[in-house]
Design an enzyme around this catalytic site. Structure first.
Site, PDB file in Angstrom:
ATOM      1  N   TRP A 419       0.837  -1.210   0.000  1.00 57.07           N
ATOM      2  CA  TRP A 419       0.000   0.000   0.000  1.00 57.07           C
ATOM      3  C   TRP A 419       0.869   1.257   0.000  1.00 57.07           C
ATOM      4  O   TRP A 419       0.660   2.172  -0.800  1.00 57.07           O
ATOM      5  CB  TRP A 419      -0.929   0.021   1.220  1.00 57.07           C
ATOM      6  CG  TRP A 419      -1.898   1.163   1.163  1.00 57.07           C
ATOM      7  CD1 TRP A 419      -3.161   1.154   0.649  1.00 57.07           C
ATOM      8  CD2 TRP A 419      -1.657   2.515   1.585  1.00 57.07           C
ATOM      9  NE1 TRP A 419      -3.720   2.406   0.731  1.00 57.07           N
ATOM     10  CE2 TRP A 419      -2.816   3.267   1.296  1.00 57.07           C
ATOM     11  CE3 TRP A 419      -0.573   3.176   2.166  1.00 57.07           C
ATOM     12  CZ2 TRP A 419      -2.933   4.618   1.596  1.00 57.07           C
ATOM     13  CZ3 TRP A 419      -0.677   4.537   2.455  1.00 57.07           C
ATOM     14  CH2 TRP A 419      -1.841   5.231   2.173  1.00 57.07           C
ATOM     15  N   TYR A 423       1.288   4.213  -2.790  1.00 56.65           N
ATOM     16  CA  TYR A 423       1.011   5.599  -2.401  1.00 56.65           C
ATOM     17  C   TYR A 423       2.192   6.505  -2.739  1.00 56.65           C
ATOM     18  O   TYR A 423       2.018   7.618  -3.252  1.00 56.65           O
ATOM     19  CB  TYR A 423       0.709   5.638  -0.898  1.00 56.65           C
ATOM     20  CG  TYR A 423       0.225   6.973  -0.389  1.00 56.65           C
ATOM     21  CD1 TYR A 423      -1.013   7.480  -0.753  1.00 56.65           C
ATOM     22  CD2 TYR A 423       1.013   7.724   0.484  1.00 56.65           C
ATOM     23  CE1 TYR A 423      -1.456   8.694  -0.272  1.00 56.65           C
ATOM     24  CE2 TYR A 423       0.576   8.947   0.977  1.00 56.65           C
ATOM     25  CZ  TYR A 423      -0.660   9.430   0.590  1.00 56.65           C
ATOM     26  OH  TYR A 423      -1.101  10.642   1.072  1.00 56.65           O
ATOM     27  N   ASP A 439      -6.660  -0.856  -0.436  1.00 58.07           N
ATOM     28  CA  ASP A 439      -7.165   0.237   0.384  1.00 58.07           C
ATOM     29  C   ASP A 439      -8.647   0.018   0.693  1.00 58.07           C
ATOM     30  O   ASP A 439      -9.476  -0.108  -0.216  1.00 58.07           O
ATOM     31  CB  ASP A 439      -6.970   1.562  -0.354  1.00 58.07           C
ATOM     32  CG  ASP A 439      -7.380   2.743   0.492  1.00 58.07           C
ATOM     33  OD1 ASP A 439      -6.499   3.289   1.177  1.00 58.07           O
ATOM     34  OD2 ASP A 439      -8.570   3.115   0.480  1.00 58.07           O
TER      35      ASP A 439
END
Length: 505
Positions: A419, A423, A439
Site C-alpha cells: 500500500w 502511495y 485500500d
C-alpha cells in the site's frame, strides 16, 4: 496531427487545444499557440507540431505575443508512453543539466536509441531538444515576468554560462535577451522575491487540493490558508520558502525565495508536481467516465487532481509515522520530529509566516533514537532504517523503467509494504497508474447496492479498465466519501505495511 483539425483549432482560437498543438509559420519562422491573437496565416504557410520542442528543433522561434512558455505543459502523452512520461519528469528535475541521453536512458532501464525513438514518436523532438527548449522558455518567462539580472536568469534557467545564454537568444530571437525585457517593461510586476506564473489546463479544483494539503500540514514547516499555501524547502543544500496562490487566469502564482538561483528549476518542478499542473483533466475525465460508476463522480469534480509530494523521503516518513494512529497524533509526531531534527531556517518570509524549520534530511536521522519521540520501538527503528537506506541511495525515489519495478524497489525499504509503495509511486514518482487496491476506502467506495465490498483482487481486476489513469480514479473514489479520502480510512495490513492513517501521510 490531422492538418485540418489543427487548422480549425487555430482559426477558432480553440483554448481546448492550448498546450496540445503548436502552429509554425513558414514565412515568419515563428511558432504559436492556438489562442494566439495574431491573424491566422494561410494554410499553405502553416505546419503543426505536438510540442514546443518539436517546433523549436525544426528551426522556429517562440511567438512574442502568445508566449508559448505560458501555455499549459500537458501530460497528454502519458499512457501512450510511460517511458516518455518518466523521462520528462527526470528532465524537469534537472537530469539533463549534468548528464546525457545515455545516462537518462540507463535510469529508465531502456537503451539510448529506444529512448530517442520514443521521444521522436511521441514528442516530435529529441531528449536534448526537449531539455534545451525547457531552458529557453523558462529563461524567457523569467526575463518577462521578473526583475532578475540577466546573469541570474541564465543561472536560474539552467544555462551553463552567460555567454551561452546570450548566444542562444541572439540566434533564436535575433536580438539580445535584454531587448525582450525592455519591450515588456511595463508588464513586469514589482514583488519581493521571484514570482512565476505556472499555467494549467482548466478546470482546477483548488479547494480540494488545498484541503488535502491542510490535513497534512506540519507546524513549523507548512502554513495553509484557503487562498495560500506556504512551506519551507531544501534543495541541494539551500533552504528557502515557497508561497503558492491561485490566480484567475488558469494558472497558479508561485513566489520563490531561495538564495541560490540555480535551485529555481528544481523548485518549480516540485511546485508543478505537488499541485499536479501537467494533468489534462478533460482527457483523463473522458477516459474514466466510460465507467458508469465513475462518470457521476467525475462530473461532480471535473478539476480534481492527484496531489504530489515535495520530497520522497519526507513522504515515506509521514506514511510510516501515520501507521495505526490518528491524524492529529501523526501530525504531532511529525512536528516533534521536525523540532528535534529539522534544520532551523533564517528567512524573513519564513519568519513572517511562522515557519521555523525544514524537514530533516535522511542523513540527520541516521543513528538517532527516533522512538524516543513517543512511538513504538519497531516504528522508530523502521524510520532510522529508512533514513540509512535513502542516505546511501538517493535514487530510490526517482522514476524507473516501469511501475512494477518501482513498487518492488520501494517495498525493499524498511516499513514499506504494497500500500505504502503504491502511495509513494502515486504522489512522489507521479505514476498515473499507481493504485493501492488493498485500500479499504477504495473497496468501500466500490461496494454494490447491497453494501458488499469487492476484495482487493476483484478491485484490481475492475480497475484494469481505468488504466492508465487509475491514480485519478482513486482520487475520485476517495473524494466521493470525505471520510475515506486519504484520511480516516485504513489500508489492509500486510507483513510490512501496518494499517495506515493516510491523512497523516
Amino acid at each position: 496531427m490531422d492538418f485540418e483539425a489543427c487548422r480549425r483549432a487555430f482559426q477558432t482560437r480553440d483554448a481546448r487545444f492550448d498546450g496540445r498543438i503548436f502552429g509554425a509559420v513558414k514565412t515568419t519562422g515563428i511558432y504559436c499557440r492556438p489562442i494566439c491573437p495574431a491573424r491566422t496565416p494561410k494554410p499553405q504557410n502553416m505546419t503543426f507540431y505536438p510540442t514546443a520542442a518539436a517546433a523549436q528543433e525544426a528551426g522556429y522561434r517562440p511567438c512574442l505575443r502568445c508566449r508559448p512558455e505560458a501555455s499549459p505543459d500537458l501530460g497528454a502523452w502519458r499512457g501512450t508512453s510511460n517511458t516518455v512520461s518518466r523521462a520528462l519528469a527526470l528532465i524537469e528535475a534537472g537530469a539533463m543539466d549534468s548528464g546525457d541521453v545515455d545516462a537518462l536512458a540507463s535510469r529508465l532501464g531502456v537503451g539510448e536509441r529506444q529512448l530517442r525513438r520514443l521521444f521522436r514518436q511521441h514528442l516530435g523532438a529529441s531528449p536534448v531538444s526537449v531539455a534545451q527548449t525547457r531552458r529557453v522558455l523558462l529563461a524567457k518567462q523569467l526575463i518577462q515576468e521578473t526583475r532578475l539580472p540577466m546573469s541570474e536568469v541564465a543561472l536560474a534557467s539552467g544555462f551553463g554560462s552567460v555567454r551561452r545564454f546570450n548566444e542562444t537568444f541572439q540566434q533564436l530571437f535575433g536580438r539580445p535577451p535584454g531587448e525582450l525585457r525592455r519591450s515588456r517593461q511595463a508588464e513586469i510586476p514589482a514583488a519581493d522575491g521571484i514570482t512565476v506564473r505556472l499555467p494549467y489546463k482548466p478546470p482546477y479544483d483548488w479547494e480540494a487540493i488545498i484541503r488535502f494539503l491542510t490535513d497534512r500540514a506540519i507546524p513549523g514547516v507548512e502554513r495553509v490558508e484557503p487562498g495560500r499555501y506556504a512551506r519551507t524547502l531544501a534543495v541541494d543544500g539551500a533552504t528557502g520558502v515557497v508561497i503558492v496562490t491561485p490566480r484567475k487566469d488558469g494558472a497558479l502564482s508561485a513566489e520563490i525565495r531561495f538564495p541560490k538561483m540555480n535551485a529555481l528549476p528544481a523548485v518549480i518542478a516540485r511546485v508543478r508536481r505537488v499541485f499536479d499542473l501537467s494533468a489534462d483533466p478533460t482527457l483523463i475525465g473522458a477516459h474514466l467516465s466510460q465507467d458508469p460508476a465513475l462518470a457521476p463522480l467525475i462530473a461532480a469534480r471535473p478539476g480534481l487532481r492527484a496531489p504530489g509530494a515535495w520530497d520522497g523521503f519526507e513522504l515515506a516518513v509521514r506514511a510510516i509515522l501515520g501507521q495505526q494512529i490518528t491524524v492529529t497524533a501523526a501530525r504531532n509526531l511529525a512536528a516533534k520530529l521536525v523540532e528535534r531534527y529539522g534544520e532551523p531556517i533564517e528567512n524573513r518570509a519564513a519568519a513572517d509566516l511562522g515557519l521555523t524549520r525544514v524537514f530533516p534530511t535522511p542523513e540527520r536521522l541516521v543513528g538517532e533514537d527516533i522512538a524516543a519521540l513517543g512511538m513504538p520501538r519497531a516504528r522508530g527503528a523502521a524510520l532510522e532504517g529508512l533514513a540509512r537506506t535513502v542516505a546511501a541511495d538517493r535514487s530510490i525515489f526517482t522514476p524507473r523503467g516501469d511501475l512494477r519495478s518501482a513498487i518492488d524497489a520501494l517495498k525493499a525499504l524498511p516499513g514499506v509494504g504494497e500500500w505504502t509503495a503504491q502511495y509513494i509511486a502515486l504522489r512522489e514518482l507521479r505514476e498515473p497508474d499507481a493504485f493501492p487496491q488493498a485500500d479499504i476506502g477504495l473497496m468501500r467506495a466500490m461496494a454494490d447496492e447491497n453494501g458488499v465490498r469487492p476484495t482487493a483482487d476483484e478491485l484490481l481486476a475492475r480497475s484494469a479498465a481505468w488504466t492508465p489513469w487509475r491514480a485519478y480514479a482513486a482520487q475520485h473514489l476517495w473524494a466521493h466519501d470525505p471520510g475515506l479520502t486519504p484520511a480516516g480510512a485504513k489500508s489492509t495490513p500486510s507483513k510490512k505495511d501496518k494499517p495506515d492513517d493516510r491523512q497523516a501521510a
